[in-house]
Motif scaffolding. Sequence first.
Motif, mmCIF file in Angstrom:
data_model
loop_
_atom_site.group_PDB
_atom_site.id
_atom_site.type_symbol
_atom_site.label_atom_id
_atom_site.label_comp_id
_atom_site.label_asym_id
_atom_site.label_seq_id
_atom_site.Cartn_x
_atom_site.Cartn_y
_atom_site.Cartn_z
ATOM 1 N N CYS A 5 53.972 -71.195 -18.397
ATOM 2 C CA CYS A 5 53.307 -71.719 -19.583
ATOM 3 C C CYS A 5 53.134 -73.235 -19.406
ATOM 4 C CB CYS A 5 54.102 -71.401 -20.838
ATOM 5 S SG CYS A 5 55.674 -72.256 -20.991
ATOM 6 N N HIS A 27 61.360 -66.191 -18.781
ATOM 7 C CA HIS A 27 60.138 -66.074 -17.983
ATOM 8 C C HIS A 27 60.440 -65.475 -16.610
ATOM 9 C CE1 HIS A 27 57.614 -69.311 -20.255
ATOM 10 N NE2 HIS A 27 57.809 -68.230 -20.960
ATOM 11 N N PRO A 160 56.036 -63.841 -23.103
ATOM 12 C CA PRO A 160 55.953 -65.185 -22.532
ATOM 13 C C PRO A 160 54.591 -65.417 -21.881
ATOM 14 C CG PRO A 160 57.119 -63.760 -21.051
ATOM 15 C CD PRO A 160 56.783 -62.934 -22.257
#
Length: 185
Positions: A5, A27, A160
């Motif tokens: 991200c 993640h 995520p």
Amino acid sequence: MGWLCARCLYERREKPRRRDVVLRIFHHLFASSAVGLNAYECCILHAWLTETEAPAASTAWRKDPLDTTLVRLETAVTEGKGATWIAFPTAHTVIAALTAAPGGSAAERELLHAVAQHLDEWHTNPRGVDVRRYGTGPRCRAQVLKATDRPTVLSERGGPFDLHHTPPPTTEQESGTDASVADDA
């Protein structure tokens, strides 16, 4: 890992918060990989695991002691390592130990409980997601997140998946690119 991200790509790496370390762990576990932490993240995680006796007193820690992991985290900080890897099962133990310990902000507690819930759901598949259709990796985990009967801050956002995408070029940049191509011809 294949993707990160925007927060993980930038700010979180040099100025991590506890929540950032938990998200980093989530993640990596979502992607079925070991967890790679830099020295800053190792410092935050080490401090969190050692600030009270509670994590070490947890059932998870007693079943899978994190003493050598603490030494590795401390060494990573001392040596300023770019990456220290934590094995998949050890990362599960870290999350369980931190979840069992009291303290932290409400947002940290909520995130820890959400990650712990999803780790358990990925293991038990309570909604019966068809593993034959999705496999056992991230695609299946994404479906388990979507199908959860107890939505969390992670599952409500679809997991995520706050992917960083480079914004499309502006018209100014597009015309500049066309001009340079024309000059080369």
